[in-house]
Design an enzyme around this catalytic site. Structure first.
Site, PDB file in Angstrom:
ATOM      1  N   ARG A  47      25.055  32.143  63.759  1.00  0.00           N
ATOM      2  CA  ARG A  47      24.043  31.294  63.124  1.00  0.00           C
ATOM      3  C   ARG A  47      24.491  29.838  63.051  1.00  0.00           C
ATOM      4  O   ARG A  47      23.692  28.918  63.201  1.00  0.00           O
ATOM      5  CB  ARG A  47      23.671  31.836  61.732  1.00  0.00           C
ATOM      6  CG  ARG A  47      22.688  30.950  60.981  1.00  0.00           C
ATOM      7  CD  ARG A  47      21.886  31.706  59.924  1.00  0.00           C
ATOM      8  NE  ARG A  47      22.690  32.517  59.037  1.00  0.00           N
ATOM      9  CZ  ARG A  47      23.502  32.039  58.081  1.00  0.00           C
ATOM     10  NH1 ARG A  47      23.596  30.737  57.889  1.00  0.00           N
ATOM     11  NH2 ARG A  47      24.224  32.857  57.334  1.00  0.00           N
ATOM     12  N   TYR A  99      -1.373  18.880  66.784  1.00  0.00           N
ATOM     13  CA  TYR A  99      -1.187  20.331  66.715  1.00  0.00           C
ATOM     14  C   TYR A  99      -1.370  20.795  65.266  1.00  0.00           C
ATOM     15  O   TYR A  99      -0.738  20.269  64.353  1.00  0.00           O
ATOM     16  CB  TYR A  99       0.194  20.711  67.230  1.00  0.00           C
ATOM     17  CG  TYR A  99       0.414  22.198  67.242  1.00  0.00           C
ATOM     18  CD1 TYR A  99      -0.219  22.991  68.186  1.00  0.00           C
ATOM     19  CD2 TYR A  99       1.218  22.808  66.302  1.00  0.00           C
ATOM     20  CE1 TYR A  99      -0.049  24.368  68.194  1.00  0.00           C
ATOM     21  CE2 TYR A  99       1.405  24.181  66.300  1.00  0.00           C
ATOM     22  CZ  TYR A  99       0.773  24.958  67.247  1.00  0.00           C
ATOM     23  OH  TYR A  99       0.935  26.323  67.238  1.00  0.00           O
ATOM     24  N   ASP A 170       6.207  14.952  70.183  1.00  0.00           N
ATOM     25  CA  ASP A 170       5.950  16.330  70.577  1.00  0.00           C
ATOM     26  C   ASP A 170       5.506  16.277  72.035  1.00  0.00           C
ATOM     27  O   ASP A 170       4.387  15.894  72.355  1.00  0.00           O
ATOM     28  CB  ASP A 170       4.883  16.948  69.673  1.00  0.00           C
ATOM     29  CG  ASP A 170       4.654  18.424  69.969  1.00  0.00           C
ATOM     30  OD1 ASP A 170       4.960  18.864  71.104  1.00  0.00           O
ATOM     31  OD2 ASP A 170       4.152  19.139  69.087  1.00  0.00           O
ATOM     32  N   LYS A 195       5.588  27.458  75.462  1.00  0.00           N
ATOM     33  CA  LYS A 195       4.527  27.075  76.390  1.00  0.00           C
ATOM     34  C   LYS A 195       5.103  26.923  77.806  1.00  0.00           C
ATOM     35  O   LYS A 195       5.439  27.896  78.427  1.00  0.00           O
ATOM     36  CB  LYS A 195       3.853  25.794  75.894  1.00  0.00           C
ATOM     37  CG  LYS A 195       3.556  25.797  74.381  1.00  0.00           C
ATOM     38  CD  LYS A 195       2.508  26.819  73.963  1.00  0.00           C
ATOM     39  CE  LYS A 195       2.428  27.036  72.467  1.00  0.00           C
ATOM     40  NZ  LYS A 195       2.287  25.865  71.639  1.00  0.00           N
TER      41      LYS A 195
HETATM   42  C1  LIG Z   1       2.500  25.566  70.321  1.00  0.00           C
HETATM   43  C2  LIG Z   1       2.785  24.182  69.903  1.00  0.00           C
HETATM   44  C3  LIG Z   1       3.660  23.904  68.842  1.00  0.00           C
HETATM   45  C4  LIG Z   1       4.317  25.001  68.021  1.00  0.00           C
HETATM   46  O1  LIG Z   1       5.149  25.808  68.781  1.00  0.00           O
HETATM   47  P1  LIG Z   1       5.431  27.372  68.482  1.00  0.00           P
HETATM   48  O2  LIG Z   1       6.408  27.742  69.520  1.00  0.00           O
HETATM   49  O3  LIG Z   1       4.116  28.078  68.577  1.00  0.00           O
HETATM   50  O4  LIG Z   1       5.971  27.455  67.098  1.00  0.00           O
HETATM   51  C5  LIG Z   1       3.882  22.578  68.519  1.00  0.00           C
HETATM   52  N1  LIG Z   1       3.290  21.578  69.195  1.00  0.00           N
HETATM   53  C6  LIG Z   1       2.436  21.812  70.208  1.00  0.00           C
HETATM   54  C7  LIG Z   1       1.808  20.658  70.905  1.00  0.00           C
HETATM   55  C8  LIG Z   1       2.147  23.108  70.594  1.00  0.00           C
HETATM   56  O5  LIG Z   1       1.285  23.335  71.595  1.00  0.00           O
END
Ligand SMILES: *Cc1c(COP(=O)(O)O)cnc(C)c1O
Length: 374
Positions: A47, A99, A170, A195
């Protein structure tokens, strides 16, 4: 010996980084299911100290942006670790199109008076430049979700900042192949590796990358203290996904451009949002700051929610599913998602995959035509 990332193209780095380079060793770092290691070699409890499997993913994504990465259990775990860095009474600025998980986390913290939240339109560059001077956390997401507005990251990341302010981008929709926020001056570049990095809808993971050593340490500490560690299989699969990111993205982007152009010509489609189309409100910014226009398209069909729902029900090759960035194409009506009711009721968000473009178009066009009774 590992080749340095600045000696090769990102496409080659994705394939070659994070491997074991010892005679007799497997080429890939395997999934190592370990909570603890025999003491004496600098690694004790996973961890806090990490595992070779997580480190392979961190090496690939960190080197891709000439920074150091910390892998998390999900994109939102990485988001939470970043909010964890804020001082008391911090000012947070979020995009208007953002998001929804990030909005939810920020608003929950604001209700507990941990920070205050302001919103700025994604394309309001002057507003973002002001935000950099005033806010403790400047949170950018570009292209935005789901309107695909592109922020002028060049101008915003170079703006003077309030002392100690952090700028987070992001970068999930663009990936580091289309946009390099750290190169432009952002403090942290964030990926939901769920993603495009994973790319197969079979894992949850997140990665935060930075060139700021203190920030890297702080994110590691946050991960250790909150236990937001990636699973070993997930880290392995995310690294494996990253190997093919460049070819998947290239192919899906080609498909997306073609579908966006055909959608725009379709008489029953009233509006198409794709940063690669000259009609897109931030097309000029996209051409300047993005290397590729991405694989996400939003569009509206004539009629309303009922017709849009019928498109989702009518596709056969494309899946009626949420999320994005995978090999398979997915479509959903965004306003049907709880918390997204403010969006145009007929707005469909399409994540374009790597199937044959003509097959995708035939599927989409026939679903649209059946849905609208044409
Ligand atoms: C999916 C997503 C997140 C969050 O990610 P997770 O892996 O689902 O926790 C944050 N920002 C964007 C733009 C996303 O598409």
């Amino acid at each position: 010996m590992q080749i340095e990332p600045d000696r090769i193209k990102p496409e080659s780095w994705l394939v070659s980084a994070g491997r074991i380079d010892e005679p007799g060793a497997p080429l890939n770092v395997p999934p190592i299911p370990a909570s603890n290691f025999t003491l004496g070699a600098g690694r004790g409890y996973a961890r806090g100290d990490g595992t070779p499997t997580w480190e392979a993913l961190e090496a690939v994504l960190g080197g891709l942006e000439a920074g150091k990465a910390v892998a998390f259990s999900s994109g939102m775990a990485a988001v939470a670790a970043l909010f964890d860095q804020l001082p008391a009474e911090a000012v947070v600025v979020l995009p208007e199109d953002c998001y929804q998980g990030v909005v939810g986390l920020a608003e929950a913290g604001a209700r507990k008076q941990r920070w205050s939240v302001r919103r700025v339109a994604v394309d309001d560059t002057a507003g973002w430049v002001r935000a950099c001077a005033e806010a403790d956390l400047v949170w950018l997401e570009s292209p935005s979700n789901p309107l695909l507005t592109v922020a002028d990251l060049e101008a915003i990341c170079a703006a003077p900042r309030k002392m100690g302010a952090i700028v987070v981008v992001d970068n999930t929709f663009a990936t580091p192949l289309n946009q390099q926020p750290l190169e432009l001056g952002a403090t942290v570049s964030l990926q939901s590796a769920t993603k495009f990095i994973g790319g197969h809808s079979d894992l949850l993971a997140g990665v935060a990358t930075t060139r700021d050593e203190a920030m890297w340490q702080a994110l590691r500490t946050s991960r250790e203290l909150t236990g937001a560690t990636p699973g070993t299989l997930e880290a392995f699969l995310a690294t494996r996904g990253a190997r093919t990111l460049a070819v998947r993205l290239q192919r899906a982007q080609q498909n997306a451009m073609l579908l966006a152009e055909r959608l725009e010509e379709h008489p029953i489609v009233t509006r198409v949002r794709y940063p690669g189309l000259p009609s897109h409100p931030t097309h000029e910014t996209a051409r300047r700051v993005l290397k590729g226009f991405g694989t996400m398209i939003s569009f509206d069909v004539r009629g309303g929610a009922r017709e849009a729902d019928a498109v989702c029900a009518g596709v056969r090759l494309i899946h009626h599913a949420t999320s994005l960035g995978a090999v398979e194409s997915t479509i959903e009506r965004r306003a049907a998602v709880p918390g997204q009711e403010h969006l145009p009721p007929s707005l469909l968000r399409l994540s374009v995959g790597i199937e044959d473009a003509d097959d995708l178009w035939a599927d989409l066009a026939s679903a649209i035509e059946r849905a609208t009774g044409q």
